[in-house]
Design a protein around this motif. Structure first.
Motif, mmCIF file in Angstrom:
data_model
loop_
_atom_site.group_PDB
_atom_site.id
_atom_site.type_symbol
_atom_site.label_atom_id
_atom_site.label_comp_id
_atom_site.label_asym_id
_atom_site.label_seq_id
_atom_site.Cartn_x
_atom_site.Cartn_y
_atom_site.Cartn_z
ATOM 1 N N LEU A 46 -32.237 -18.147 24.835
ATOM 2 C CA LEU A 46 -32.154 -19.638 25.141
ATOM 3 C C LEU A 46 -31.499 -19.479 26.703
ATOM 4 O O LEU A 46 -30.410 -18.946 26.777
ATOM 5 N N THR A 47 -32.045 -20.119 27.813
ATOM 6 C CA THR A 47 -31.603 -20.139 29.096
ATOM 7 C C THR A 47 -30.578 -21.623 29.406
ATOM 8 O O THR A 47 -31.229 -22.413 29.162
ATOM 9 N N GLU A 48 -29.275 -21.387 29.453
ATOM 10 C CA GLU A 48 -28.405 -22.722 29.624
ATOM 11 C C GLU A 48 -28.490 -22.791 31.170
ATOM 12 O O GLU A 48 -28.012 -22.196 31.768
ATOM 13 N N ILE A 49 -28.601 -24.061 31.298
ATOM 14 C CA ILE A 49 -28.909 -24.684 32.762
ATOM 15 C C ILE A 49 -27.750 -25.555 32.990
ATOM 16 O O ILE A 49 -28.129 -26.875 32.463
ATOM 17 N N THR A 50 -26.717 -25.485 34.146
ATOM 18 C CA THR A 50 -25.881 -26.469 34.381
ATOM 19 C C THR A 50 -26.265 -27.174 35.300
ATOM 20 O O THR A 50 -26.713 -26.465 36.468
ATOM 21 N N ILE A 51 -26.021 -28.347 35.290
ATOM 22 C CA ILE A 51 -26.489 -29.471 36.294
ATOM 23 C C ILE A 51 -25.311 -30.422 36.830
ATOM 24 O O ILE A 51 -24.833 -30.751 35.814
ATOM 25 N N ILE A 52 -25.475 -30.877 38.040
ATOM 26 C CA ILE A 52 -24.712 -32.174 38.325
ATOM 27 C C ILE A 52 -25.630 -33.052 39.269
ATOM 28 O O ILE A 52 -26.194 -32.579 39.979
ATOM 29 N N ASN A 71 -36.166 -28.812 26.309
ATOM 30 C CA ASN A 71 -35.400 -27.693 26.039
ATOM 31 C C ASN A 71 -36.497 -26.491 25.133
ATOM 32 O O ASN A 71 -36.382 -25.313 25.549
ATOM 33 N N GLN A 72 -37.141 -27.300 24.186
ATOM 34 C CA GLN A 72 -37.927 -26.538 23.157
ATOM 35 C C GLN A 72 -39.013 -25.798 24.168
ATOM 36 O O GLN A 72 -39.485 -24.786 23.882
ATOM 37 N N LYS A 73 -39.820 -26.571 24.955
ATOM 38 C CA LYS A 73 -40.988 -26.323 25.659
ATOM 39 C C LYS A 73 -40.688 -24.996 26.786
ATOM 40 O O LYS A 73 -41.513 -24.352 26.756
ATOM 41 N N LEU A 74 -39.502 -25.236 27.194
ATOM 42 C CA LEU A 74 -39.273 -24.219 28.277
ATOM 43 C C LEU A 74 -38.264 -23.118 28.032
ATOM 44 O O LEU A 74 -37.821 -22.321 28.571
ATOM 45 N N ASN A 75 -37.777 -23.238 26.752
ATOM 46 C CA ASN A 75 -36.834 -22.453 25.992
ATOM 47 C C ASN A 75 -35.636 -22.295 26.882
ATOM 48 O O ASN A 75 -34.991 -21.360 27.392
ATOM 49 N N VAL A 76 -35.099 -23.435 27.230
ATOM 50 C CA VAL A 76 -33.632 -23.690 27.886
ATOM 51 C C VAL A 76 -33.011 -24.655 27.335
ATOM 52 O O VAL A 76 -33.065 -25.227 26.235
ATOM 53 N N LYS A 77 -31.729 -24.982 27.907
ATOM 54 C CA LYS A 77 -30.518 -25.612 27.306
ATOM 55 C C LYS A 77 -30.050 -26.485 28.455
ATOM 56 O O LYS A 77 -29.545 -25.795 29.171
ATOM 57 N N GLU A 357 -31.189 -13.622 39.582
ATOM 58 C CA GLU A 357 -32.263 -14.014 39.792
ATOM 59 C C GLU A 357 -33.260 -14.576 38.838
ATOM 60 O O GLU A 357 -34.281 -15.504 39.016
ATOM 61 N N ASP A 358 -33.364 -14.000 37.531
ATOM 62 C CA ASP A 358 -33.947 -14.358 36.604
ATOM 63 C C ASP A 358 -33.748 -15.803 36.078
ATOM 64 O O ASP A 358 -34.709 -16.566 35.836
ATOM 65 N N LYS A 359 -32.249 -16.022 36.037
ATOM 66 C CA LYS A 359 -32.097 -17.371 35.688
ATOM 67 C C LYS A 359 -32.629 -18.322 36.786
ATOM 68 O O LYS A 359 -33.147 -19.606 36.541
ATOM 69 N N MET A 360 -32.555 -18.084 38.049
ATOM 70 C CA MET A 360 -32.938 -18.964 39.313
ATOM 71 C C MET A 360 -34.393 -19.382 39.043
ATOM 72 O O MET A 360 -34.683 -20.103 39.210
ATOM 73 N N LYS A 361 -35.098 -18.197 38.543
ATOM 74 C CA LYS A 361 -36.441 -18.365 38.397
ATOM 75 C C LYS A 361 -36.868 -19.250 37.316
ATOM 76 O O LYS A 361 -37.851 -20.083 37.286
ATOM 77 N N LYS A 362 -36.066 -19.187 36.108
ATOM 78 C CA LYS A 362 -36.272 -20.159 35.103
ATOM 79 C C LYS A 362 -35.935 -21.715 35.388
ATOM 80 O O LYS A 362 -36.632 -22.579 35.193
ATOM 81 N N ILE A 363 -34.785 -21.781 36.492
ATOM 82 C CA ILE A 363 -34.547 -23.040 36.871
ATOM 83 C C ILE A 363 -35.745 -23.515 37.815
ATOM 84 O O ILE A 363 -36.243 -24.873 37.496
ATOM 85 N N LEU A 364 -36.604 -22.730 38.637
ATOM 86 C CA LEU A 364 -37.468 -23.277 39.201
ATOM 87 C C LEU A 364 -38.632 -23.619 38.315
ATOM 88 O O LEU A 364 -39.470 -24.554 38.600
ATOM 89 N N GLU A 365 -38.745 -22.954 37.223
ATOM 90 C CA GLU A 365 -39.879 -23.263 36.365
ATOM 91 C C GLU A 365 -39.643 -24.785 35.672
ATOM 92 O O GLU A 365 -40.473 -25.345 35.484
#
Length: 521
Positions: A46-52, A71-77, A357-365
């Motif tokens: 699971l990729t946690e993405i923090t945002i402001i 979250n479930q669709k993209l496998n993120v938190k 970089e891998d997480k950056m790509k997940k954020i772009l997804e």
């Protein structure tokens, strides 16, 4: 005028507007290091993405059902923090200075000195080589990316907004009909309508209590008054720039068209055709005065008529025959239409360079999904048939009471949105005929709208002295329009600005930056 493109709030029975865009499909199949990638093993993590992000009402929760579905669709938190909009700049500036920004940040204006310095120091990911691999983000208009670029590089994902539709002439159509007037096609026509609306008792109450036109000057003058004459593109630096015959950028306020505009409006103000409170008027007062039957015309968003409160419904409470229609602005004295084209964004979403970089790509997804109609509705409006219901217009929904209680549409502040060129011309209160009319109006305006050539440019001198220069420009425009200063005084002011060594330095910096941005073209 700083043209922020604000979300409009509607009543419980009205439909809510969604910003839409045509999305492409398919991706570049060629493998390279910039493509979205994930091994089966990584996909399980699971990729946690923090945002402001800013909020314009109460703070929404992160455990909303729709966010859980994303979250479930993209496998993120998704872990988003929200700050009230009036405090947002201060908060993120502190976080920037302390190197404490989250993974993804909503940034309103990278031309401010602190953000420029952070970009120069490599604090955020350069997304230039990556955007092409995301089917929806890659379809966002290149001009929108260009307006937000930094030294020719894409440093963030645009929060897309429509580029036209914010500049129409809203008129009491029933007043025109009663006085036997036609829709004004030229500035001379418009002047005659202002006179008639002021002097010929259009409301029939036997009192001299109406004005032909209203505008605002707080916190700065409504630049549409000038741009309709071809004088201003209302950019961030010195209220916009224009090209001279040699393709050099010159401040729009120094052009002959600006003086023509000031001559026109100062005469109208002197003759009492404009609301006398103009020097202290604010934008939100225009609609109020229109509903109160005090004015017959103003310049505003096409959709203003139908946004809450619906102006026609309000007017018809006291006059069943009342009607309001949005029209094109009249042509300038040279016979041409002029409009200010918006940059098509309300800031951008920037990714912290600390992010791998891998997480950056997940954020772009995640951003790519947020740029689809499905993703925008889900994140911005919640669960279909629970938090909102669809209408027969794909870009308009009705928010339920449950959805409003969950603070939708606030979560949508941290995604690009779904681009809709007609977002300022659609509302659930409109009939199909009105929607078609307004769509055609946007298309017609788009043919003549102009983007400030200096959009997205900042310079050291502007960062240091731009606010002071802009205040001088605003003050002299307003004082000239209301007759406090003469047109000869205006000429002296323009000369003093052009003779100012600091302003000359700013102008050179703007032109140098423009050449660098456009490759000298």
């Amino acid at each position: 005028m700083k043209k922020h493109f604000n979300m409009v709030g509607l009543t419980a029975t009205a439909a809510l507007l969604i910003l839409t865009t045509a999305c492409g499909s398919g991706t570049d199949k060629k493998a390279d290091s910039t493509q979205p990638s994930a091994t089966k093993e990584a996909a399980k993590a699971l990729t946690e993405i923090t945002i402001i992000a800013p909020t314009y009402n109460d703070v929404p929760k992160n455990d909303l059902e729709a966010i859980g579905q994303v979250n479930q669709k993209l496998n993120v938190k998704i872990n988003a923090s929200y700050v009230p909009s009036n405090n947002y700049d201060d908060k993120v500036n502190v976080m920037l200075s302390s190197n404490d920004l989250p993974d993804l940040t909503v940034v309103w204006d990278i031309t401010k000195q602190n953000w420029t310095q952070a970009l120069q120091q490599g604090a955020f990911w350069d997304l230039t080589p990556y955007i092409k691999n995301y089917p929806n983000l890659s379809k966002i208009d290149a001009g929108i990316y260009s307006a937000l670029s930094f030294n020719g590089k894409t440093m963030g994902v645009p929060r897309v907004r429509p580029q036209d539709g914010h500049e129409s002439l809203i008129i009491r159509k029933d007043w025109l009909d009663k006085l036997g007037l036609q829709v004004p096609k030229t500035t001379d026509d418009m002047y005659k309508v202002m006179e008639a609306f002021t002097k010929n008792d259009p409301d029939g109450d036997g009192k001299p209590d109406t004005y032909g036109f209203a505008s605002y000057s707080t916190p700065g003058p409504q630049t549409y008054l000038f741009s309709m004459f071809g004088s201003s593109t209302a950019g961030g630096i010195s209220q916009g720039w224009a090209k001279d015959s040699s393709d050099k950028l010159i401040p729009a306020f120094t052009t002959p068209q600006m003086k023509t505009a000031l001559t026109y409006w100062s005469k109208a103000f002197k003759e009492g055709l404009i609301v006398p409170d103009y020097p202290v008027m604010k934008a939100q007062q225009l609609k109020d005065m229109f509903i109160q039957g005090k004015i017959g015309m103003y310049i505003g968003n096409i959709v203003d008529i139908y946004n809450s409160p619906n102006m026609i419904k309000e007017l018809q409470k006291t006059n069943p025959k009342a009607d309001a229609v949005a029209y094109e602005l009249p042509v300038a004295p040279d016979g041409k239409h002029y409009y200010e084209r918006s940059s098509g964004n309300f800031g951008q979403l920037m990714i912290n360079k600390k992010v791998p970089e891998d997480k950056m790509k997940k954020i772009l997804e995640l951003m790519d999904y947020g740029n689809t109609l499905e993703g925008w509705k889900q994140i911005n409006y919640g669960v279909k048939d629970k938090d909102y219901t669809d209408t027969n217009i794909p870009t308009i929904v009705v928010q339920t009471d449950a959805g409003k209680a969950n603070q939708y549409p606030n979560p949508g502040q941290w995604i690009p949105s779904y681009f809709n060129k007609y977002a300022r011309a659609e509302n659930g209160d409109m009939s199909p005929e009105i929607i078609k009319y307004d769509h055609d109006l946007v298309d017609s305006i788009n043919k003549n709208s102009i983007l400030d050539p200096a959009t997205g440019i900042n310079t050291p001198t502007n960062a240091e002295k731009g606010a002071d220069f802009l205040k001088k420009i605003y003050d002299n425009e307003i004082n000239t329009l209301v007759g406090k200063n003469s047109l000869e005084d205006w000429d002296k002011f323009v000369k003093s600005m052009l003779d100012d060594a600091s302003y000359q330095k700013l102008a050179k910096e703007v032109n140098d930056a423009y050449k660098a941005k456009t490759g000298g073209k």
